[in-house]
Design a protein around this motif. Structure first.
Motif, PDB file in Angstrom:
ATOM      1  N   SER A  39      36.910  77.492  17.738  1.00  0.00           N
ATOM      2  CA  SER A  39      36.834  76.274  16.911  1.00  0.00           C
ATOM      3  C   SER A  39      35.551  75.886  16.205  1.00  0.00           C
ATOM      4  CB  SER A  39      36.993  75.024  17.849  1.00  0.00           C
ATOM      5  OG  SER A  39      38.280  74.957  18.358  1.00  0.00           O
ATOM      6  N   PHE A  40      34.662  76.580  17.148  1.00  0.00           N
ATOM      7  CA  PHE A  40      32.967  76.449  16.536  1.00  0.00           C
ATOM      8  C   PHE A  40      32.848  77.402  15.138  1.00  0.00           C
ATOM      9  CE2 PHE A  40      32.748  80.067  19.452  1.00  0.00           C
ATOM     10  CZ  PHE A  40      31.750  80.852  18.534  1.00  0.00           C
ATOM     11  N   TRP A  41      33.689  78.475  15.018  1.00  0.00           N
ATOM     12  CA  TRP A  41      33.356  79.236  14.090  1.00  0.00           C
ATOM     13  C   TRP A  41      34.356  78.872  12.817  1.00  0.00           C
ATOM     14  CZ3 TRP A  41      37.017  82.005  11.112  1.00  0.00           C
ATOM     15  CH2 TRP A  41      36.489  83.008  10.292  1.00  0.00           C
ATOM     16  N   LEU A  65      39.915  70.355  14.717  1.00  0.00           N
ATOM     17  CA  LEU A  65      40.688  69.965  15.803  1.00  0.00           C
ATOM     18  C   LEU A  65      42.227  70.188  15.504  1.00  0.00           C
ATOM     19  CD1 LEU A  65      38.651  66.968  17.299  1.00  0.00           C
ATOM     20  CD2 LEU A  65      38.766  69.284  18.097  1.00  0.00           C
ATOM     21  N   GLY A  66      42.484  69.631  14.524  1.00  0.00           N
ATOM     22  CA  GLY A  66      43.867  69.819  14.166  1.00  0.00           C
ATOM     23  C   GLY A  66      44.610  71.131  14.024  1.00  0.00           C
ATOM     24  N   VAL A  67      43.932  72.060  13.380  1.00  0.00           N
ATOM     25  CA  VAL A  67      44.196  73.502  13.287  1.00  0.00           C
ATOM     26  C   VAL A  67      44.543  74.062  14.655  1.00  0.00           C
ATOM     27  CG1 VAL A  67      43.627  75.599  12.316  1.00  0.00           C
ATOM     28  CG2 VAL A  67      43.457  73.900  10.995  1.00  0.00           C
ATOM     29  N   LEU A  98      32.592  77.887   9.480  1.00  0.00           N
ATOM     30  CA  LEU A  98      33.339  78.214   8.037  1.00  0.00           C
ATOM     31  C   LEU A  98      33.620  77.138   6.898  1.00  0.00           C
ATOM     32  CD1 LEU A  98      34.407  80.668   6.403  1.00  0.00           C
ATOM     33  CD2 LEU A  98      36.670  80.411   7.783  1.00  0.00           C
ATOM     34  N   LEU A  99      34.130  76.025   7.506  1.00  0.00           N
ATOM     35  CA  LEU A  99      34.399  74.912   6.676  1.00  0.00           C
ATOM     36  C   LEU A  99      33.070  74.334   6.185  1.00  0.00           C
ATOM     37  CD1 LEU A  99      37.384  73.029   8.817  1.00  0.00           C
ATOM     38  CD2 LEU A  99      37.382  74.594   6.610  1.00  0.00           C
ATOM     39  N   ILE A 100      31.947  74.049   6.925  1.00  0.00           N
ATOM     40  CA  ILE A 100      30.615  73.723   6.373  1.00  0.00           C
ATOM     41  C   ILE A 100      30.259  74.563   5.269  1.00  0.00           C
ATOM     42  CG2 ILE A 100      28.260  73.278   7.100  1.00  0.00           C
ATOM     43  CD1 ILE A 100      29.372  72.428   9.615  1.00  0.00           C
ATOM     44  N   THR A 101      30.240  75.858   5.655  1.00  0.00           N
ATOM     45  CA  THR A 101      29.774  76.793   4.583  1.00  0.00           C
ATOM     46  C   THR A 101      30.494  76.597   3.050  1.00  0.00           C
ATOM     47  OG1 THR A 101      29.324  78.484   6.315  1.00  0.00           O
ATOM     48  CG2 THR A 101      29.300  79.170   3.815  1.00  0.00           C
ATOM     49  N   VAL A 102      31.793  76.506   3.316  1.00  0.00           N
ATOM     50  CA  VAL A 102      32.537  76.369   1.941  1.00  0.00           C
ATOM     51  C   VAL A 102      32.800  75.141   1.367  1.00  0.00           C
ATOM     52  CG1 VAL A 102      35.180  76.715   1.196  1.00  0.00           C
ATOM     53  CG2 VAL A 102      34.299  78.403   2.746  1.00  0.00           C
ATOM     54  N   PHE A 103      32.861  74.150   2.230  1.00  0.00           N
ATOM     55  CA  PHE A 103      33.082  72.864   1.497  1.00  0.00           C
ATOM     56  C   PHE A 103      31.938  71.936   1.391  1.00  0.00           C
ATOM     57  CE2 PHE A 103      37.403  73.840   3.198  1.00  0.00           C
ATOM     58  CZ  PHE A 103      38.068  73.697   2.123  1.00  0.00           C
ATOM     59  N   GLY A 128      37.121  69.039  24.342  1.00  0.00           N
ATOM     60  CA  GLY A 128      36.690  69.787  23.131  1.00  0.00           C
ATOM     61  C   GLY A 128      35.928  69.192  22.386  1.00  0.00           C
ATOM     62  N   THR A 129      35.682  67.899  22.030  1.00  0.00           N
ATOM     63  CA  THR A 129      35.144  67.370  21.089  1.00  0.00           C
ATOM     64  C   THR A 129      33.456  67.438  21.479  1.00  0.00           C
ATOM     65  OG1 THR A 129      35.062  65.220  22.439  1.00  0.00           O
ATOM     66  CG2 THR A 129      36.613  65.590  20.459  1.00  0.00           C
ATOM     67  N   VAL A 130      33.193  67.850  22.672  1.00  0.00           N
ATOM     68  CA  VAL A 130      31.740  68.379  22.848  1.00  0.00           C
ATOM     69  C   VAL A 130      31.119  69.249  21.934  1.00  0.00           C
ATOM     70  CG1 VAL A 130      30.179  69.191  24.805  1.00  0.00           C
ATOM     71  CG2 VAL A 130      31.888  67.499  25.188  1.00  0.00           C
ATOM     72  N   VAL A 131      31.991  70.449  21.598  1.00  0.00           N
ATOM     73  CA  VAL A 131      31.665  71.265  20.648  1.00  0.00           C
ATOM     74  C   VAL A 131      31.755  71.112  19.427  1.00  0.00           C
ATOM     75  CG1 VAL A 131      32.272  73.804  19.997  1.00  0.00           C
ATOM     76  CG2 VAL A 131      32.414  73.117  22.371  1.00  0.00           C
ATOM     77  N   ILE A 132      32.853  70.421  18.881  1.00  0.00           N
ATOM     78  CA  ILE A 132      32.697  69.842  17.656  1.00  0.00           C
ATOM     79  C   ILE A 132      31.750  68.852  17.283  1.00  0.00           C
ATOM     80  CG2 ILE A 132      34.509  68.820  15.835  1.00  0.00           C
ATOM     81  CD1 ILE A 132      35.154  71.663  16.853  1.00  0.00           C
ATOM     82  N   GLU A 133      31.440  67.877  17.939  1.00  0.00           N
ATOM     83  CA  GLU A 133      30.578  67.032  17.813  1.00  0.00           C
ATOM     84  C   GLU A 133      29.160  67.639  17.534  1.00  0.00           C
ATOM     85  OE1 GLU A 133      32.735  63.110  19.805  1.00  0.00           O
ATOM     86  OE2 GLU A 133      30.733  64.110  20.734  1.00  0.00           O
ATOM     87  N   ASN A 134      28.710  68.667  18.211  1.00  0.00           N
ATOM     88  CA  ASN A 134      27.500  69.266  18.044  1.00  0.00           C
ATOM     89  C   ASN A 134      27.545  70.100  16.898  1.00  0.00           C
ATOM     90  OD1 ASN A 134      25.443  69.019  20.597  1.00  0.00           O
ATOM     91  ND2 ASN A 134      27.627  68.692  21.461  1.00  0.00           N
ATOM     92  N   VAL A 135      28.478  70.647  16.576  1.00  0.00           N
ATOM     93  CA  VAL A 135      28.673  71.548  15.408  1.00  0.00           C
ATOM     94  C   VAL A 135      28.529  70.638  14.237  1.00  0.00           C
ATOM     95  CG1 VAL A 135      30.179  72.915  13.844  1.00  0.00           C
ATOM     96  CG2 VAL A 135      30.096  73.449  16.250  1.00  0.00           C
ATOM     97  N   PHE A 136      28.993  69.512  14.266  1.00  0.00           N
ATOM     98  CA  PHE A 136      29.013  68.724  12.710  1.00  0.00           C
ATOM     99  C   PHE A 136      27.840  67.510  13.094  1.00  0.00           C
ATOM    100  CE2 PHE A 136      33.108  70.803  12.406  1.00  0.00           C
ATOM    101  CZ  PHE A 136      33.223  70.745  11.286  1.00  0.00           C
TER     102      PHE A 136
END
Length: 314
Positions: A144-146, A187-189, A150-155, A252-260
């Motif tokens: 998920s973090f990768w 998260l959805g993917v 990737l989405l941050i880099t592209v979009f 799982g949101t612990v990782v995602i919230e820190n990435v974003f």
């Protein structure tokens, strides 16, 4: 059904009580001293004792637990000794980010998993079914973090369509939705790929049952047998998995919230652990634990509502 509901509600209450004891005990047994961590190694014994008296950490264990648990029942999580702010208000503020993120992520997961899972089951012996199964495997394997990076880099960096991180607050609804779009997609993917495999497996298994073959023999087409009989029965194991995934998303949101860089509950929990703000950690962990238990309770009730035969076994 009412008796079953009341019985499960009683089990939920007992589980919450046991969870509160476990959470409080585990954090109380952690090594270290909050007063020492705040004042430093050069603090005098008098200063340490005065701060422990202020925090109430020098009181007996049972007294501290009863005081904390009584506050939880009243909706009072206490005041953070570090920030001086109500723990309950901070948790509620962070839930305003985490809950919409989880709901958006699970909605996207369902939109991905249900149609593609059914299609993969119906076309299980074709190239389309094989391709969809392979696609779900890729979705499960990608960290998920990768995917988030990737989405941050592209979009965000290259296309500059979406913000790379942060959260503007719900006063700016458009900005808030944009901030949650990429995290929800991650998260959805991830969850959609997992759920898709369960949907496919459940539908394939149900379509091989005798009652489906009987329905086909009475003249129903494959699609009619699927929509009228198979999907309801296939939903039973999927509901269970869906509940487990919702509970997983809370962690799982612990990782995602820190990435974003989202100011959600998971990120706050990680920061509070580092700062040794144990009162906030206790409150946050208890809220997450209660949410998991409540999700399991709701799933159990829905599960038995879909299949009444299970009530007699409960």
């Amino acid at each position: 059904m009412v008796i079953y509901f009341v019985r499960r509600l009683a089990i939920l209450a007992v589980s919450l009580f046991a969870a509160s004891i476990l959470v409080f005990t585990m954090l109380a047994l952690l090594p270290g001293d909050q007063a020492q961590a705040m004042l430093g190694v050069n603090a005098t014994p008098e200063a340490l004792e005065a701060l422990r008296e202020q925090f109430g950490t020098n009181r007996p264990f049972t007294e501290r637990y009863l005081d904390w648990a009584g506050g939880l029942i009243r909706g009072d999580f206490g005041i953070s000794p570090l920030s001086g702010v109500s723990v309950g208000s901070e948790i509620a503020d962070k839930l305003g980010v985490t809950v919409p993120l989880i709901l958006a992520g699970m909605t996207l997961a369902l939109l991905i998993a249900v149609p593609l899972g059914i299609l993969a089951a119906v076309k299980s012996r074709t190239a389309i079914g094989t391709a969809l199964s392979a696609l779900s495997q890729v979705g499960i394997a990608v960290p998920s973090f990768w995917l988030g990076i990737l989405l941050i880099t592209v979009f965000a960096v290259k296309l500059q369509w979406l913000p790379a991180g942060g959260f503007t607050g719900w006063d700016d609804v458009g900005g808030a939705v944009q901030a949650l779009l990429m995290p929800a997609l991650v998260l959805g993917v991830a969850q959609g790929a997992i759920l898709m495999r369960y949907v496919r497996s459940a539908v394939v298994e149900v379509m091989q049952e005798d009652f489906i073959q009987t329905a086909r023999a009475k003249g129903l087409s494959r699609s009619q047998a699927l929509t009228r009989h198979a999907l309801r029965n296939a939903a039973i194991p999927v509901i269970t998995v869906l509940g487990l995934q919702l509970a997983t998303l809370l962690i799982g949101t612990v990782v995602i919230e820190n990435v974003f860089g989202l100011p959600g509950l998971g990120r706050m929990l990680l920061q509070d652990v580092g700062n040794r703000d144990l009162l906030k950690v206790q409150g946050t962990v208890m809220v997450l634990t209660a949410a998991v238990l409540l999700i399991n309770f709701v799933v159990d009730v829905v599960y038995n509502a879909v299949d009444p035969r299970l009530r007699s076994k409960a």
